[in-house]
Scaffold this motif. Structure first.
Motif, PDB file in Angstrom:
ATOM      1  N   LEU A 120       0.872  -1.169   0.000  1.00  9.51           N
ATOM      2  CA  LEU A 120       0.000   0.000   0.000  1.00  9.51           C
ATOM      3  C   LEU A 120       0.914   1.224   0.000  1.00  9.51           C
ATOM      4  O   LEU A 120       1.768   1.362   0.874  1.00  9.51           O
ATOM      5  CB  LEU A 120      -0.850  -0.046   1.271  1.00  9.51           C
ATOM      6  N   VAL A 121       0.747   2.085  -1.010  1.00  7.74           N
ATOM      7  CA  VAL A 121       1.610   3.269  -1.142  1.00  7.74           C
ATOM      8  C   VAL A 121       0.744   4.514  -1.062  1.00  7.74           C
ATOM      9  O   VAL A 121      -0.244   4.616  -1.796  1.00  7.74           O
ATOM     10  CB  VAL A 121       2.342   3.268  -2.510  1.00  7.74           C
ATOM     11  N   GLU A 122       1.106   5.455  -0.184  1.00 10.44           N
ATOM     12  CA  GLU A 122       0.273   6.643  -0.045  1.00 10.44           C
ATOM     13  C   GLU A 122       1.070   7.939  -0.153  1.00 10.44           C
ATOM     14  O   GLU A 122       1.717   8.372   0.795  1.00 10.44           O
ATOM     15  CB  GLU A 122      -0.485   6.620   1.294  1.00 10.44           C
ATOM     16  N   PRO A 123       0.984   8.608  -1.324  1.00  6.73           N
ATOM     17  CA  PRO A 123       1.599   9.934  -1.425  1.00  6.73           C
ATOM     18  C   PRO A 123       0.726  10.955  -0.682  1.00  6.73           C
ATOM     19  O   PRO A 123      -0.496  10.871  -0.727  1.00  6.73           O
ATOM     20  CB  PRO A 123       1.582  10.225  -2.942  1.00  6.73           C
ATOM     21  N   GLY A 124       1.373  11.914  -0.001  1.00  4.68           N
ATOM     22  CA  GLY A 124       0.624  12.932   0.765  1.00  4.68           C
ATOM     23  C   GLY A 124      -0.173  12.285   1.880  1.00  4.68           C
ATOM     24  O   GLY A 124      -1.310  12.648   2.150  1.00  4.68           O
ATOM     25  N   ALA A 125       0.467  11.336   2.573  1.00  2.59           N
ATOM     26  CA  ALA A 125      -0.255  10.504   3.553  1.00  2.59           C
ATOM     27  C   ALA A 125      -0.723  11.293   4.774  1.00  2.59           C
ATOM     28  O   ALA A 125      -1.721  10.951   5.391  1.00  2.59           O
ATOM     29  CB  ALA A 125       0.637   9.354   4.004  1.00  2.59           C
ATOM     30  N   GLY A 126       0.023  12.346   5.143  1.00  2.80           N
ATOM     31  CA  GLY A 126      -0.309  13.057   6.379  1.00  2.80           C
ATOM     32  C   GLY A 126      -0.263  12.079   7.548  1.00  2.80           C
ATOM     33  O   GLY A 126       0.635  11.235   7.630  1.00  2.80           O
ATOM     34  N   SER A 127      -1.250  12.135   8.426  1.00  2.00           N
ATOM     35  CA  SER A 127      -1.242  11.255   9.604  1.00  2.00           C
ATOM     36  C   SER A 127      -1.645   9.825   9.232  1.00  2.00           C
ATOM     37  O   SER A 127      -1.521   8.916  10.044  1.00  2.00           O
ATOM     38  CB  SER A 127      -2.220  11.784  10.649  1.00  2.00           C
ATOM     39  N   ALA A 128      -2.145   9.634   8.020  1.00  2.00           N
ATOM     40  CA  ALA A 128      -2.548   8.310   7.496  1.00  2.00           C
ATOM     41  C   ALA A 128      -3.591   7.616   8.375  1.00  2.00           C
ATOM     42  O   ALA A 128      -3.672   6.386   8.372  1.00  2.00           O
ATOM     43  CB  ALA A 128      -1.325   7.417   7.267  1.00  2.00           C
ATOM     44  N   LYS A 129      -4.378   8.400   9.090  1.00  2.00           N
ATOM     45  CA  LYS A 129      -5.377   7.791   9.993  1.00  2.00           C
ATOM     46  C   LYS A 129      -6.378   6.936   9.226  1.00  2.00           C
ATOM     47  O   LYS A 129      -6.686   5.819   9.601  1.00  2.00           O
ATOM     48  CB  LYS A 129      -6.138   8.887  10.743  1.00  2.00           C
ATOM     49  N   LYS A 130      -6.885   7.497   8.107  1.00  2.00           N
ATOM     50  CA  LYS A 130      -7.903   6.766   7.339  1.00  2.00           C
ATOM     51  C   LYS A 130      -7.337   5.503   6.704  1.00  2.00           C
ATOM     52  O   LYS A 130      -8.059   4.547   6.411  1.00  2.00           O
ATOM     53  CB  LYS A 130      -8.467   7.668   6.224  1.00  2.00           C
ATOM     54  N   THR A 131      -5.999   5.539   6.468  1.00  2.00           N
ATOM     55  CA  THR A 131      -5.340   4.429   5.781  1.00  2.00           C
ATOM     56  C   THR A 131      -5.447   3.134   6.587  1.00  2.00           C
ATOM     57  O   THR A 131      -5.397   2.029   6.040  1.00  2.00           O
ATOM     58  CB  THR A 131      -3.863   4.815   5.544  1.00  2.00           C
ATOM     59  N   ARG A 132      -5.624   3.285   7.912  1.00  2.00           N
ATOM     60  CA  ARG A 132      -5.746   2.106   8.779  1.00  2.00           C
ATOM     61  C   ARG A 132      -6.884   1.187   8.315  1.00  2.00           C
ATOM     62  O   ARG A 132      -6.787  -0.038   8.438  1.00  2.00           O
ATOM     63  CB  ARG A 132      -6.039   2.531  10.214  1.00  2.00           C
ATOM     64  N   THR A 133      -7.934   1.800   7.807  1.00  2.00           N
ATOM     65  CA  THR A 133      -9.079   1.000   7.362  1.00  2.00           C
ATOM     66  C   THR A 133      -8.663   0.078   6.214  1.00  2.00           C
ATOM     67  O   THR A 133      -9.066  -1.089   6.159  1.00  2.00           O
ATOM     68  CB  THR A 133     -10.221   1.945   6.931  1.00  2.00           C
ATOM     69  N   LEU A 134      -7.822   0.593   5.315  1.00  2.00           N
ATOM     70  CA  LEU A 134      -7.353  -0.233   4.188  1.00  2.00           C
ATOM     71  C   LEU A 134      -6.336  -1.268   4.666  1.00  2.00           C
ATOM     72  O   LEU A 134      -6.312  -2.400   4.169  1.00  2.00           O
ATOM     73  CB  LEU A 134      -6.723   0.663   3.120  1.00  2.00           C
ATOM     74  N   ILE A 135      -5.490  -0.851   5.611  1.00  2.00           N
ATOM     75  CA  ILE A 135      -4.496  -1.796   6.144  1.00  2.00           C
ATOM     76  C   ILE A 135      -5.228  -2.979   6.802  1.00  2.00           C
ATOM     77  O   ILE A 135      -4.905  -4.145   6.541  1.00  2.00           O
ATOM     78  CB  ILE A 135      -3.581  -1.098   7.182  1.00  2.00           C
TER      79      ILE A 135
END
Ligand code: SAH
Ligand code: AVI
Length: 329
Positions: free
Chosen positions: A85-100
């Motif tokens: 999973l690659v996230e440009p402009g991730a910031g705090s990446a809080k929402k990314t947890r849902t995908l993880i």
């Protein structure tokens, strides 16, 4: 505690050098209308202010996108079987947890790569994720996604996520160029999950960028503090007011800092003095608002084919899942 599963790299190099900022700021402040590149919002304070914006009652974007992620993440994982999973402009990446969480539940996800121009966001974000997900290899990359994505080595099984409607901070031409670089990063057969804010009533859009607590105004003004610090400037934030409105023809919120009175500003490192008129505006940001057709056309022109379109019943926000169809420019 020393984490074994995290690596941090700084790829900013030339693109993050003070003379690059100097060149960009000089070009922007001496052009008509005057402008500043919005990537300079995000120093430590700017990143904190953005986080505060995401919790404001008026700023519906983050909540709407989070709800869509919760509803769609298991299907995205099942369809794409993403290993990285690659996230440009991730910031705090809080929402990314849902995908993880969905990637781990599906049993496909092995690696996470968070890219941000803000040192703190890339580093802290990566360390927090590595601590929270000990079974995941986490890579934090400090980089400008407009300049440095080509420095990231290719890998198979990538899902690139570009969330928060950050694509909306770019014009169509810039956005397309950025999507082509993201396409190269995703690689042959790779996937992109793109978050885009949708066109809606003017009052709702304008409230989101003119919140009643004035956090967005502080976020906007903070760009002047960043310029002062790096380029030895003497901007006084209080001499400007925050202006943000919906430009319907361009389908975007435009944000400016308007001089309350005529005054001069000096940037010592650039040996530059600018004379501002009363009411003169410095353009700091665009936040484009899309229709489904506009998103489809943007992605198609960049060489992606849309597979799924996720939105809520009110068409507040959209997530589009697309796949690299052609690496032709
Ligand atoms: N993805 C998060 C954060 C969005 S805010 C969310 O959806 O909430 C935009 C983020 O992009 C910030 O963290 C900022 O530091 C980063 N950013 C802005 N311009 C950038 C650039 N040119 N290169 C890399 N990161 C950038
Ligand atoms: C990061 N970006 C998509 C935000 C936006 O909505 O354009 C930044 C922001 N500017 C003002 N409020 C939030």
């Amino acid at each position: 505690m020393k984490l074994q599963n995290v690596v941090i790299d700084d790829l900013l190099g030339e693109s993050g050098a003070p003379d690059t900022m100097g060149r960009e700021v000089r070009a922007g402040l001496t052009s008509s209308p005057r402008r500043l590149p919005s990537k300079y919002f995000y120093d430590t304070r700017g990143s904190e202010l953005f986080e505060e914006i995401t919790r404001l009652p008026e700023y519906y974007l983050t909540r709407a996108e989070q709800a869509l992620l919760e509803a769609s993440a298991p299907a995205i994982a099942a369809l794409t079987q993403f290993r990285e999973l690659v996230e440009p402009g991730a910031g705090s990446a809080k929402k990314t947890r849902t995908l993880i969480d969905a990637g781990l539940a599906e049993g496909c996800l092995e690696r996470l790569l968070l890219v941000d121009v803000s040192h703190e966001m890339a580093e802290q974000g990566a360390r927090t994720m590595a601590g929270g997900y000990p079974g995941l290899e986490v890579h934090g990359v400090i980089a400008d996604f407009e300049a440095d994505l080509g420095k990231i080595p290719p890998a198979d099984g990538r899902l690139v996520v570009f969330l928060g409607s950050t694509i909306g901070n770019f014009t169509r031409t810039e956005g397309q160029a950025l999507l082509r670089r993201i396409k190269a990063l995703a690689g042959e057969g790779g996937w992109l999950l793109l978050g885009t804010d949708l066109v809606k009533e003017r009052s709702v859009l304008e409230a989101a960028y003119n919140d009643s607590r004035g956090v967005t105004a502080q976020f906007n003004g903070n760009i002047l503090e960043v310029v002062n610090r790096h380029l030895d400037g003497n901007f006084v934030t209080g001499r400007f007011e925050h202006v943000a409105f919906f430009n319907e023809v361009e389908s975007r919120i435009e944000s400016y800092l308007r001089a309350r009175s005529a005054h001069s500003v000096r940037l010592g490192k650039l040996d530059l003095e600018i004379d501002l008129d009363k009411g003169e505006m410095i353009h700091t940001e665009i936040s484009c608002k899309y229709t489904r057709e506009a998103v489809t056309s943007l992605l198609t022109a960049a060489g992606f084919g849309i597979h799924r379109w996720f939105t809520d019943v009110d068409d507040t926000f959209a997530l589009s899942l697309s796949r690299v169809e052609s690496q032709e420019p």
